[in-house]
Design a protein around this motif. Structure first.
Motif, short mmCIF file in Angstrom:
data_model
loop_
_atom_site.label_atom_id
_atom_site.label_comp_id
_atom_site.label_asym_id
_atom_site.label_seq_id
_atom_site.Cartn_x
_atom_site.Cartn_y
_atom_site.Cartn_z
N ARG A 1 -15.86 5.67 7.96
CA ARG A 1 -15.72 5.38 9.38
C ARG A 1 -14.27 5.01 9.73
N VAL A 2 -13.66 4.16 8.89
CA VAL A 2 -12.28 3.76 9.15
C VAL A 2 -11.36 4.97 9.08
N THR A 3 -11.58 5.83 8.07
CA THR A 3 -10.74 7.02 7.91
C THR A 3 -10.91 7.97 9.09
N ASP A 4 -12.14 8.16 9.54
CA ASP A 4 -12.36 9.02 10.70
C ASP A 4 -11.74 8.45 11.97
N ARG A 5 -11.80 7.13 12.12
CA ARG A 5 -11.30 6.50 13.34
C ARG A 5 -9.77 6.45 13.37
N LEU A 6 -9.15 6.03 12.27
CA LEU A 6 -7.70 5.87 12.24
C LEU A 6 -6.95 7.14 11.86
N THR A 7 -7.65 8.11 11.31
CA THR A 7 -7.12 9.32 10.66
C THR A 7 -6.71 8.97 9.24
N PRO A 8 -6.80 9.94 8.32
CA PRO A 8 -6.47 9.67 6.93
C PRO A 8 -5.05 9.14 6.73
N ARG A 9 -4.07 9.70 7.45
CA ARG A 9 -2.68 9.28 7.28
C ARG A 9 -2.50 7.80 7.60
N MET A 10 -2.99 7.36 8.75
CA MET A 10 -2.81 5.97 9.15
C MET A 10 -3.61 5.03 8.25
N THR A 11 -4.81 5.45 7.86
CA THR A 11 -5.62 4.61 6.98
C THR A 11 -4.90 4.36 5.66
N ALA A 12 -4.34 5.42 5.08
CA ALA A 12 -3.68 5.29 3.79
C ALA A 12 -2.46 4.37 3.88
N ILE A 13 -1.65 4.54 4.93
CA ILE A 13 -0.40 3.77 4.99
C ILE A 13 -0.62 2.35 5.50
N VAL A 14 -1.84 2.01 5.90
CA VAL A 14 -2.18 0.62 6.22
C VAL A 14 -2.81 -0.07 5.01
N MET A 15 -3.72 0.63 4.32
CA MET A 15 -4.48 0.00 3.25
C MET A 15 -3.66 -0.24 1.98
N LEU A 16 -2.77 0.70 1.64
CA LEU A 16 -2.01 0.53 0.40
C LEU A 16 -1.09 -0.68 0.45
N PRO A 17 -0.37 -0.95 1.54
CA PRO A 17 0.43 -2.18 1.57
C PRO A 17 -0.39 -3.46 1.44
N ILE A 18 -1.59 -3.46 2.00
CA ILE A 18 -2.46 -4.64 1.83
C ILE A 18 -2.76 -4.85 0.35
N CYS A 19 -3.10 -3.76 -0.36
CA CYS A 19 -3.34 -3.86 -1.80
C CYS A 19 -2.09 -4.36 -2.52
N ALA A 20 -0.94 -3.84 -2.10
CA ALA A 20 0.32 -4.20 -2.75
C ALA A 20 0.59 -5.69 -2.62
N LEU A 21 0.35 -6.25 -1.45
CA LEU A 21 0.63 -7.67 -1.23
C LEU A 21 -0.33 -8.57 -2.00
N LEU A 22 -1.50 -8.05 -2.35
CA LEU A 22 -2.47 -8.84 -3.12
C LEU A 22 -2.10 -8.96 -4.59
N THR A 23 -1.45 -7.92 -5.16
CA THR A 23 -1.30 -7.87 -6.61
C THR A 23 -0.42 -8.97 -7.21
N PRO A 24 0.68 -9.39 -6.57
CA PRO A 24 1.42 -10.51 -7.18
C PRO A 24 0.58 -11.79 -7.27
N LEU A 25 -0.34 -11.97 -6.32
CA LEU A 25 -1.19 -13.16 -6.35
C LEU A 25 -2.09 -13.16 -7.58
N LEU A 26 -2.47 -11.97 -8.05
CA LEU A 26 -3.35 -11.88 -9.22
C LEU A 26 -2.69 -12.43 -10.47
N THR A 27 -1.37 -12.48 -10.49
CA THR A 27 -0.65 -13.00 -11.66
C THR A 27 -0.40 -14.50 -11.57
N LEU A 28 -0.71 -15.12 -10.42
CA LEU A 28 -0.37 -16.52 -10.19
C LEU A 28 -1.58 -17.43 -10.08
#
Length: 391
Positions: A68-95
């Motif tokens: 649903r999110v991909t259909d609503r935002l389009t694949p391009r926008m979904t990808a470039i929004v979701m990956l940075p969120i994942c990126a910001l989470l990963t340093p926290l996993l080490t702390l």
């Protein structure tokens, strides 16, 4: 070869290339530093396996929303929004302490699942618009990212760079890649959402179930290498972090080379032969890995495993797109859901085996599953896996 270097094709490959590559850097930087994260958490492998289960739980909860999110935002926008969120989470996993690790890893699995559906939709859209098969090649950039990331991770670990600093560097690269895609690629054409009310979970039909059974054995070996491959190299072969990163890179080289030529191989050999060759390569690689103490043979084993698992998910996606009924986004979400449910117990199970039996046993128990993938290969071309002649 001319078709491969056309500027328009190169430009259409730019979004998946950057997205898959940076996603792989983010992923492998985290998983190659799991031994140090485990040490900082002061937990054993069985507990770590249970903690790693939080990401599949996130995946399970994300899948109703992914299409649903991909259909609503389009694949391009979904990808470039979701990956940075994942990126910001990963340093926290080490702390964070264990409860924080579990929660952030859950969120990592949640947002990364939506990203994965969007990224596959981008590649599928390129194939549909251009007529050029790029799905395997797109996943090939993931493998290139794994290679670069594993080598860099081994070097940084040997130099004493903390996992937090390393993960922050990987996160910065992922965010920069998404910004580049946003600036250099045109928006996807918007389309109206379907008027039909959809159920929360898209249930897989018989075709998708069979596809999942076909690639199950190969996919869980891939997960086992990600989760426990570095542990095996460090504890069973007693190698230092730099050499462990180099040997792990052999796995990513095998995966990357195979994926870069996977689209051509799919045209020339056919999906059935590719699945069976993949299963044989993985089985031989697993047996060689657990039976050798030589670094060169261990590298060769990981290379074979990388070659074998390389085309499993791309072929599953391609088969789902070709044979699935209804919307592509929903079919891909159903595929991801079924694969996740079928493998959800694998990380804690393998962690229990690694802690209480051995890391070698962790890989050997996967051999029967690889055999199932070999036998189910005809599903890749829409055929019945077992044929019985009437007497």
């Amino acid at each position: 070869m001319t078709r491969l270097i056309r500027p328009d094709i190169l430009m259409t490959l730019l979004p998946p290339a950057l997205l898959y590559f940076s996603n792989a850097i983010l992923f492998v930087s985290l998983f190659t530093r799991l031994p140090s994260i485990q040490a900082s958490l002061e937990i054993d492998k069985a507990v770590l396996g249970l903690a790693l289960l939080s990401a599949p739980v996130g995946t399970f909860l994300a899948l109703p929303l992914a299409g649903r999110v991909t259909d609503r935002l389009t694949p391009r926008m979904t990808a470039i929004v979701m990956l940075p969120i994942c990126a910001l989470l990963t340093p926290l996993l080490t702390l964070l302490p264990l409860p924080g690790f579990i929660f952030c890893f859950f969120l990592f699995g949640f947002f990364r699942t939506i990203f994965d559906v969007a990224a596959n939709m981008i590649s599928a859209g390129i194939e549909r618009r251009t007529g050029v098969k790029v799905l395997s090649r797109s996943h090939g950039f993931w493998s290139v990212g794994l290679l670069v990331g594993s080598l860099a991770s081994g070097f940084l670990a040997e130099e004493g760079v903390s996992s937090t600093v390393q993960q922050s560097m990987a996160a910065g690269m992922a965010i920069l890649a998404c910004l580049t895609v946003f600036l250099l690629t045109p928006p996807d054409p918007a389309h109206a959402a379907p008027a039909v009310r959809r159920s929360a979970y898209v249930l897989p039909d018989r075709t998708i179930l069979l596809i999942c059974v076909m690639v199950f054995g190969l996919c869980i070996v891939e997960g086992a290498i990600y989760d426990w491959g570095i542990f095996f190299l460090r504890e069973e072969l007693r190698v230092d972090p730099a050499l462990a990163g180099t040997l792990y890179a052999a796995f990513t080289v095998g995966m990357g080379l195979t994926r870069m030529f996977g689209d051509t191989m799919r045209d020339r050999l056919g999906a059935i032969i590719l699945i069976r060759l993949s299963a044989v390569a993985v089985a031989v690689g697993v047996i060689l890995l657990v039976s050798t103490s030589d670094y060169i043979f261990a590298g060769a084993a990981l290379f074979l495993i990388g070659c074998g698992i390389a085309l499993a998910f791309p072929l599953a996606v391609a088969t789902t797109i070709a044979l699935g009924k209804g919307q592509t986004s929903e079919n891909l979400a159903a595929l991801s859901l079924t694969l996740m449910l079928s493998t959800i117990g694998v990380p804690p199970l393998l962690g229990f085996i690694a802690e209480h039996v051995s890391l070698s046993a962790t890989f050997l128990v996967l051999l029967p599953c690889i055999l199932v993938s070999f036998l189910m290969a005809p599903v890749a071309e829409g055929k019945r896996p077992f044929r019985f002649r009437k007497q």
